[in-house]
Design a protein around this motif. Structure first.
Motif, PDB file in Angstrom:
ATOM      1  N   CYS A  29       0.801  -1.233   0.000  1.00 45.80           N
ATOM      2  CA  CYS A  29       0.000   0.000   0.000  1.00 45.80           C
ATOM      3  C   CYS A  29       0.831   1.280   0.000  1.00 45.80           C
ATOM      4  O   CYS A  29       0.264   2.373   0.182  1.00 45.80           O
ATOM      5  CB  CYS A  29      -0.958  -0.014   1.191  1.00 45.80           C
ATOM      6  SG  CYS A  29      -2.158  -1.349   1.099  1.00 45.80           S
ATOM      7  N   ASP A  30       2.136   1.178  -0.204  1.00 42.31           N
ATOM      8  CA  ASP A  30       2.930   2.411  -0.259  1.00 42.31           C
ATOM      9  C   ASP A  30       4.237   2.188  -1.003  1.00 42.31           C
ATOM     10  O   ASP A  30       5.218   1.730  -0.421  1.00 42.31           O
ATOM     11  CB  ASP A  30       3.214   2.916   1.168  1.00 42.31           C
ATOM     12  CG  ASP A  30       3.859   4.301   1.177  1.00 42.31           C
ATOM     13  OD1 ASP A  30       3.591   5.088   0.249  1.00 42.31           O
ATOM     14  OD2 ASP A  30       4.604   4.594   2.127  1.00 42.31           O
ATOM     15  N   VAL A  31       4.234   2.504  -2.305  1.00 41.66           N
ATOM     16  CA  VAL A  31       5.495   2.576  -3.053  1.00 41.66           C
ATOM     17  C   VAL A  31       5.568   3.963  -3.694  1.00 41.66           C
ATOM     18  O   VAL A  31       4.549   4.614  -3.934  1.00 41.66           O
ATOM     19  CB  VAL A  31       5.639   1.481  -4.135  1.00 41.66           C
ATOM     20  CG1 VAL A  31       5.592   0.098  -3.510  1.00 41.66           C
ATOM     21  CG2 VAL A  31       4.581   1.626  -5.218  1.00 41.66           C
ATOM     22  N   HIS A  32       6.808   4.401  -3.937  1.00 45.23           N
ATOM     23  CA  HIS A  32       7.026   5.781  -4.364  1.00 45.23           C
ATOM     24  C   HIS A  32       7.762   5.876  -5.689  1.00 45.23           C
ATOM     25  O   HIS A  32       8.985   5.977  -5.715  1.00 45.23           O
ATOM     26  CB  HIS A  32       7.820   6.530  -3.289  1.00 45.23           C
ATOM     27  CG  HIS A  32       7.097   6.668  -1.996  1.00 45.23           C
ATOM     28  ND1 HIS A  32       5.995   7.483  -1.852  1.00 45.23           N
ATOM     29  CD2 HIS A  32       7.296   6.098  -0.785  1.00 45.23           C
ATOM     30  CE1 HIS A  32       5.549   7.397  -0.609  1.00 45.23           C
ATOM     31  NE2 HIS A  32       6.314   6.564   0.060  1.00 45.23           N
ATOM     32  N   PRO A  33       7.018   5.863  -6.817  1.00 49.87           N
ATOM     33  CA  PRO A  33       7.666   6.213  -8.079  1.00 49.87           C
ATOM     34  C   PRO A  33       8.114   7.672  -8.002  1.00 49.87           C
ATOM     35  O   PRO A  33       7.359   8.531  -7.542  1.00 49.87           O
ATOM     36  CB  PRO A  33       6.553   6.058  -9.120  1.00 49.87           C
ATOM     37  CG  PRO A  33       5.463   5.322  -8.442  1.00 49.87           C
ATOM     38  CD  PRO A  33       5.586   5.607  -6.982  1.00 49.87           C
ATOM     39  N   VAL A 205      -3.382   9.546   3.534  1.00 54.73           N
ATOM     40  CA  VAL A 205      -2.708  10.680   4.182  1.00 54.73           C
ATOM     41  C   VAL A 205      -1.267  10.263   4.435  1.00 54.73           C
ATOM     42  O   VAL A 205      -0.992   9.444   5.317  1.00 54.73           O
ATOM     43  CB  VAL A 205      -3.397  11.054   5.508  1.00 54.73           C
ATOM     44  CG1 VAL A 205      -2.685  12.249   6.143  1.00 54.73           C
ATOM     45  CG2 VAL A 205      -4.883  11.350   5.292  1.00 54.73           C
ATOM     46  N   HIS A 206      -0.356  10.789   3.628  1.00 50.18           N
ATOM     47  CA  HIS A 206       1.045  10.382   3.755  1.00 50.18           C
ATOM     48  C   HIS A 206       1.800  11.354   4.648  1.00 50.18           C
ATOM     49  O   HIS A 206       1.500  12.549   4.679  1.00 50.18           O
ATOM     50  CB  HIS A 206       1.708  10.333   2.379  1.00 50.18           C
ATOM     51  CG  HIS A 206       2.971   9.535   2.361  1.00 50.18           C
ATOM     52  ND1 HIS A 206       4.164  10.024   2.848  1.00 50.18           N
ATOM     53  CD2 HIS A 206       3.236   8.272   1.958  1.00 50.18           C
ATOM     54  CE1 HIS A 206       5.094   9.095   2.732  1.00 50.18           C
ATOM     55  NE2 HIS A 206       4.550   8.009   2.197  1.00 50.18           N
ATOM     56  N   ALA A 207       2.782  10.850   5.385  1.00 50.67           N
ATOM     57  CA  ALA A 207       3.675  11.722   6.152  1.00 50.67           C
ATOM     58  C   ALA A 207       4.276  12.748   5.203  1.00 50.67           C
ATOM     59  O   ALA A 207       4.651  12.426   4.076  1.00 50.67           O
ATOM     60  CB  ALA A 207       4.771  10.893   6.806  1.00 50.67           C
ATOM     61  N   ILE A 259      -0.457   6.848   6.197  1.00 58.95           N
ATOM     62  CA  ILE A 259       0.680   6.202   5.550  1.00 58.95           C
ATOM     63  C   ILE A 259       1.981   6.740   6.145  1.00 58.95           C
ATOM     64  O   ILE A 259       2.240   7.937   6.085  1.00 58.95           O
ATOM     65  CB  ILE A 259       0.638   6.461   4.015  1.00 58.95           C
ATOM     66  CG1 ILE A 259      -0.738   6.090   3.448  1.00 58.95           C
ATOM     67  CG2 ILE A 259       1.744   5.680   3.318  1.00 58.95           C
ATOM     68  CD1 ILE A 259      -0.959   6.570   2.019  1.00 58.95           C
ATOM     69  N   GLU A 260       2.762   5.841   6.717  1.00 55.37           N
ATOM     70  CA  GLU A 260       4.011   6.196   7.421  1.00 55.37           C
ATOM     71  C   GLU A 260       3.731   6.987   8.697  1.00 55.37           C
ATOM     72  O   GLU A 260       4.486   7.871   9.064  1.00 55.37           O
ATOM     73  CB  GLU A 260       4.965   6.989   6.527  1.00 55.37           C
ATOM     74  CG  GLU A 260       5.619   6.175   5.449  1.00 55.37           C
ATOM     75  CD  GLU A 260       6.827   6.870   4.861  1.00 55.37           C
ATOM     76  OE1 GLU A 260       7.623   7.453   5.624  1.00 55.37           O
ATOM     77  OE2 GLU A 260       6.973   6.834   3.635  1.00 55.37           O
ATOM     78  N   SER A 261       2.660   6.645   9.350  1.00 55.40           N
ATOM     79  CA  SER A 261       2.278   7.337  10.580  1.00 55.40           C
ATOM     80  C   SER A 261       2.796   6.632  11.824  1.00 55.40           C
ATOM     81  O   SER A 261       2.839   7.220  12.895  1.00 55.40           O
ATOM     82  CB  SER A 261       0.753   7.402  10.668  1.00 55.40           C
ATOM     83  OG  SER A 261       0.222   6.085  10.605  1.00 55.40           O
TER      84      SER A 261
HETATM   85 ZN    ZN Z   1       5.848   6.298   2.036  1.00 57.44          ZN
END
Ligand code: ZN
Length: 374
Positions: A29-33, A205-207, A259-261
């Motif tokens: 649930c969280d990858v960063h292109p 909601v991402h950090a 996300i990343e909380s």
């Molecule tokens: Zn992330």
């Protein structure tokens, strides 16, 4: 969904052995292109903004949200010399998708849109980023899903962008940052939530911060690590805002994914929220249930980075105090350096709970993941 993916998902859901490894068939649930730089977005801007960006010299800027050379921005074995971590689809495929046996991975591009003061420019960059994500990532790799980048500083423009993307079922959520202009429960943002709910999208909601306010409630810290380690407070204040402004009452079908909380702070946080609500709930009569009940019903949390207590027994106790097996979602945070090697599981998580975190919980958090593959 393909037959293979269905078989894997069913196998995971039914508790059978995971094919080929402990993670195969999971939903990341969280990858960063990574957007390489502003010039990479030029082909996706209309002629007016192409000219503005070029004439103003903005095409030489990089609005990356992370300090690129910092260790945390890229795990050493996921770095290619001279290349921004996360900028290569081939590497994301090999490292994150094949590397973890992933069924789906949700792309969360972080590239400074929310920090742009000119709302029209922010809307143009958001639109370009979403077009870039479709053309260069989603169209090229069927395991990828997308988050809609929006100019949340202007909810009207944000809703336009959500409506523009909604027909593409590969977009599964709307992406916001934990530290924006205003607390996330604020009514000004409700049109964004109404649009997301209408289209069956979740809110991620991402950090991260737009850096227009101090990043801690005590003012500006001096070091990046202070900012990073203190980020849980912004998620906590957003949760209080969402609960007490009545967002969950107004939008009962909406799921928020933090996300990343981190998440091991939840038991003490929910205890304090409940206790205070019991004492002064006359102030917010529309909050008809304890805050912890609303959070368990509407909010999910990604796994990495895990703010794990020292032992597996401690983790098991924390999970027991959180009081729900539905709230955690698998994530790698690729390419960021949040865990070593492929040992993504903190101690103290049972095999049954791992299966929920890998497949069941993400599918429930993102209704569009339950649909047949487009
Ligand atoms: Zn992330």
């Amino acid at each position: 969904m393909s037959q293979t993916a269905t078989a894997i998902a069913n196998q995971a859901t039914q508790g059978g052995p995971m094919l080929g490894g402990p993670l195969l068939g999971g939903i990341d649930c969280d990858v960063h292109p990574a957007v390489p730089n502003m010039a990479a977005l030029l082909p996706y801007l209309d002629p007016y903004w192409q000219e503005q960006v070029t004439v103003r010299g903005i095409d030489g800027l990089d609005l990356s949200s992370f300090p690129l050379q910092m260790d945390a921005h890229g795990r050493p074995d996921w770095r290619t010399p001279g290349e921004k971590p996360g900028a290569s689809l081939a590497r994301l495929r090999a490292d994150a998708l094949d590397g973890f046996g992933t069924q789906f991975a949700i792309c969360n591009p972080l590239y400074g849109v929310l920090a742009i003061n000119n709302e029209h420019f922010a809307a143009a960059i958001a639109r370009a980023m979403n077009d870039w994500l479709v053309a260069e990532w989603l169209d090229a790799e069927p395991r990828l899903r997308g988050s809609i980048v929006v100019p949340a500083q202007n909810p009207e423009l944000a809703v336009d962008e959500i409506n523009r993307r909604a027909a593409d079922r590969r977009f599964v959520q709307v992406l916001l940052l934990a530290q924006g202009d205003i607390p996330l429960g604020n009514r000004r943002l409700w049109p964004i939530y109404a649009a997301a709910e209408r289209h069956g999208l979740s809110i991620g909601v991402h950090a991260g911060s737009i850096f227009r306010h101090a990043t801690t409630s005590n003012g500006w810290p001096s070091y990046h690590l202070e900012d990073y380690a203190a980020h849980a407070q912004s998620f906590q204040s957003n949760l209080l805002s969402l609960v007490h402004e009545g967002v969950f009452n107004k939008h009962p079908a909406l799921t928020f994914v933090m996300i990343e909380s981190g998440f091991t702070w939840l038991p003490t946080f929910m205890w304090r929220a409940n206790k205070t609500w019991r004492g002064v709930r006359a102030e917010v009569p529309w909050v008809d249930r304890a805050p912890s009940e609303l959070i368990r019903a509407h909010v999910r949390f990604t796994l990495q980075p895990t703010d794990a207590p020292p032992t597996g027994a401690d983790m098991a106790r924390v999970l027991d105090m959180i009081g729900s097996d539905d709230m955690l979602l698998f994530s790698t945070d690729y390419p960021h350096w949040q865990f070593d090697g492929h040992n993504v599981w903190p101690d103290g998580i049972s095999p049954a709970l791992k299966r929920r975190i890998l497949v069941d919980n993400p599918r429930n958090a993102y209704p569009r993941l339950q649909e047949a593959r487009p």
